[in-house]
Scaffold this motif. Structure first.
Motif, PDB file in Angstrom:
ATOM      1  N   GLU A  33       0.821  -1.218   0.000  1.00 49.59           N
ATOM      2  CA  GLU A  33       0.000   0.000   0.000  1.00 49.59           C
ATOM      3  C   GLU A  33       0.851   1.263   0.000  1.00 49.59           C
ATOM      4  O   GLU A  33       0.340   2.354  -0.208  1.00 49.59           O
ATOM      5  N   THR A  34       2.147   1.130   0.284  1.00 53.53           N
ATOM      6  CA  THR A  34       2.991   2.318   0.450  1.00 53.53           C
ATOM      7  C   THR A  34       3.892   2.598  -0.751  1.00 53.53           C
ATOM      8  O   THR A  34       4.673   3.555  -0.718  1.00 53.53           O
ATOM      9  N   VAL A  35       3.802   1.768  -1.784  1.00 55.55           N
ATOM     10  CA  VAL A  35       4.712   1.925  -2.932  1.00 55.55           C
ATOM     11  C   VAL A  35       3.991   1.681  -4.266  1.00 55.55           C
ATOM     12  O   VAL A  35       2.907   1.100  -4.297  1.00 55.55           O
ATOM     13  N   ILE A  36       4.646   2.138  -5.336  1.00 53.12           N
ATOM     14  CA  ILE A  36       4.283   1.654  -6.672  1.00 53.12           C
ATOM     15  C   ILE A  36       5.525   0.950  -7.217  1.00 53.12           C
ATOM     16  O   ILE A  36       6.655   1.307  -6.848  1.00 53.12           O
ATOM     17  N   ARG A  59       9.047   2.544  -5.862  1.00 58.11           N
ATOM     18  CA  ARG A  59       8.999   3.983  -5.594  1.00 58.11           C
ATOM     19  C   ARG A  59       8.057   4.276  -4.412  1.00 58.11           C
ATOM     20  O   ARG A  59       6.927   3.782  -4.405  1.00 58.11           O
ATOM     21  N   PRO A  60       8.529   5.071  -3.457  1.00 59.25           N
ATOM     22  CA  PRO A  60       7.645   5.363  -2.316  1.00 59.25           C
ATOM     23  C   PRO A  60       6.440   6.185  -2.755  1.00 59.25           C
ATOM     24  O   PRO A  60       6.575   7.086  -3.582  1.00 59.25           O
ATOM     25  N   ALA A  61       5.263   5.833  -2.222  1.00 63.51           N
ATOM     26  CA  ALA A  61       4.060   6.615  -2.539  1.00 63.51           C
ATOM     27  C   ALA A  61       3.695   7.521  -1.378  1.00 63.51           C
ATOM     28  O   ALA A  61       2.892   8.428  -1.533  1.00 63.51           O
ATOM     29  N   VAL A  62       4.276   7.268  -0.221  1.00 59.40           N
ATOM     30  CA  VAL A  62       3.908   8.035   0.976  1.00 59.40           C
ATOM     31  C   VAL A  62       4.822   9.246   1.105  1.00 59.40           C
ATOM     32  O   VAL A  62       6.042   9.110   1.115  1.00 59.40           O
ATOM     33  N   SER A  63       4.224  10.410   1.165  1.00 68.53           N
ATOM     34  CA  SER A  63       5.035  11.602   1.419  1.00 68.53           C
ATOM     35  C   SER A  63       4.549  12.218   2.722  1.00 68.53           C
ATOM     36  O   SER A  63       3.400  12.058   3.112  1.00 68.53           O
ATOM     37  N   GLY A  64       5.451  12.923   3.375  1.00 75.17           N
ATOM     38  CA  GLY A  64       5.069  13.402   4.704  1.00 75.17           C
ATOM     39  C   GLY A  64       5.357  14.863   4.920  1.00 75.17           C
ATOM     40  O   GLY A  64       5.817  15.562   4.035  1.00 75.17           O
ATOM     41  N   GLY A  65       5.125  15.286   6.125  1.00 78.15           N
ATOM     42  CA  GLY A  65       5.402  16.664   6.503  1.00 78.15           C
ATOM     43  C   GLY A  65       4.143  17.414   6.797  1.00 78.15           C
ATOM     44  O   GLY A  65       3.080  16.875   6.743  1.00 78.15           O
TER      45      GLY A  65
ATOM     46  N   GLU B 203      -2.519   8.220  -2.060  1.00 81.21           N
ATOM     47  CA  GLU B 203      -1.199   8.662  -2.546  1.00 81.21           C
ATOM     48  C   GLU B 203      -0.684   7.703  -3.611  1.00 81.21           C
ATOM     49  O   GLU B 203       0.022   8.099  -4.530  1.00 81.21           O
ATOM     50  N   ASP B 221      11.572  13.308  -0.160  1.00 79.13           N
ATOM     51  CA  ASP B 221      10.766  14.055   0.814  1.00 79.13           C
ATOM     52  C   ASP B 221      11.504  15.315   1.239  1.00 79.13           C
ATOM     53  O   ASP B 221      12.734  15.369   1.167  1.00 79.13           O
ATOM     54  N   SER B 225      11.047  17.329   6.942  1.00 85.04           N
ATOM     55  CA  SER B 225       9.860  16.592   7.400  1.00 85.04           C
ATOM     56  C   SER B 225      10.207  15.261   8.059  1.00 85.04           C
ATOM     57  O   SER B 225       9.312  14.535   8.488  1.00 85.04           O
ATOM     58  N   ILE B 231       3.637  11.096   9.260  1.00 86.04           N
ATOM     59  CA  ILE B 231       4.155   9.922   8.560  1.00 86.04           C
ATOM     60  C   ILE B 231       3.863   8.661   9.377  1.00 86.04           C
ATOM     61  O   ILE B 231       3.488   7.622   8.829  1.00 86.04           O
TER      62      ILE B 231
END
Lengths: 65, 300
Positions: A33-36, A59-65, B203, B221, B225, B231
């Motif tokens: 669920e967190t990548v493509i 590739r990570p799909a989760v971005s944060g901040g 996402e 990123d 962050s 996260i």
């Protein structure tokens, strides 16, 4: 197989036999669920089989901040 | 895996819809989800002047591309936050996309405007960088929208962002925030309206969309962050999603439909900031207070 991991680091893995995208993510303990997954430049579903000569980007799909 | 619509090989699986899609029907699916969000939450109409907050990341570029494809007239606003090479690289991505699609992108250099970069501001006022960054971005987006006649600011917040915010607000029983959480924040005294048209897309879907559409975005990123609480909330929700597909969708959209009404929707009384005129609950807005404090600490 040439692998680009979610942390953007490259890794070389030897595949003795073709393996599915689903199995690769399971073996690397990555939540699907967190990548493509991009195999040789094209998006790949979990059932796509990967060969040793393939270039695979997780590739990570989760971005944060 | 086959495309659920045409039977051709799928390029993506979306477990919560129990479906796979080929590239063509995936794009159609993404557009449909955004159109549903626009109509069901009454976000905006074709007559509105729209300003997309563009960061150079996947969500904002996907949003701008989708709106453009659906025929909306949206311009972009990029804020250079002075976060070293990261800000330079993300601006390049935003500009390259705008040039490719022949769209209008406006750029503001925060350091030139205020005298401080985001890391510099955060250091001087001793606040969390993400908190300072949010305040600064809100100020410049509001100012630009107001002075250039835009009706609404659109952000790339997606289903994961909104579900993580909801989880955080629930864990801390932020009753006021829970009552106000919405994909549409209407215009208030001295503040522009804001909308989040990607609220029905994860996402993973926006990331896949950019790949299918050949959109080059900044994958790394923001270096500031690292360790952000949001996260951790996303990781927890994605663990649940993997166990039970559809969890995030039902959590967020179920809350907006049924849960939100249980919380008080009290709206703080806003009045214009005495310095800049933007809406604030006090006499001076948080942006002006931060800049004043940073300038004071700079001269000490």
């Amino acid at each position: 197989m040439n692998l680009l991991l979610p942390n953007r680091k490259n890794r070389e893995i030897e595949l003795k036999k073709p393996c599915s995208v689903w199995k690769l993510l399971r073996d690397l303990e990555i939540n699907p669920e967190t990548v493509i997954v991009i195999v040789n430049g094209a998006l790949a579903t979990p059932d796509v089989m990967i060969n040793d000569s393939d270039y695979v980007e997780i590739r990570p799909a989760v971005s944060g901040g | 895996m086959k495309c659920v619509t045409c039977g051709e090989p799928a390029i993506i699986d979306i477990k919560r819809h129990n479906a796979g899609f080929c590239a063509h029907h995936f794009i159609e699916h993404v557009h449909r989800q955004v159109e549903r969000a626009i109509s069901s939450f009454r976000l905006f109409s074709e007559n509105d002047r729209l300003l997309v907050a563009v960061s150079g990341g996947k969500d904002s570029l996907a949003l701008w591309d989708i709106l453009n494809s659906l025929g909306y007239n949206a311009e972009g606003l990029y804020l250079h936050l002075g976060i070293g090479g990261y800000s330079d690289r993300s601006q390049q991505k935003a500009e390259a996309f705008a040039t490719r699609e022949k769209l209008t992108l406006h750029c503001i250099d925060v350091q030139k405007e205020t005298g401080f970069s985001i890391p510099g501001l955060a250091h001087r006022v001793r606040f969390e960088p993400c908190s300072v960054c949010g305040t600064v971005k809100r100020y410049f987006m509001n100012r630009f929208a107001a002075t250039h006649g835009f009706d609404l600011i659109l952000t790339g917040h997606n289903l994961d962002d909104e579900a993580a915010t909801l989880l955080g607000n629930l864990l801390h029983w932020q009753m006021g925030y829970l009552g106000r959480q919405s994909p549409l924040l209407p215009q208030k005294t001295g503040l522009s309206g804001k909308a989040k048209p990607l609220v029905r897309l994860t996402e993973r879907e926006t990331a896949a969309y950019t790949v299918v559409r050949g959109i080059d975005y900044i994958i790394e990123d923001c270096p500031l962050s690292k360790g952000a609480t949001s996260i951790g909330y996303k990781e927890a929700l994605n663990m649940l999603e993997n166990l039970s597909p559809g969890t995030k969708h039902h959590f967020l959209l179920g809350f907006l439909k049924r849960g939100k009404a249980l919380f008080p929707g009290d709206t703080p009384q806003l009045s214009p900031c005495k310095n800049c005129g933007q809406g604030t609950t006090g006499e001076i807005c948080s942006f002006c207070r931060i800049i004043e404090k940073a300038a004071r600490n700079d001269s000490d």
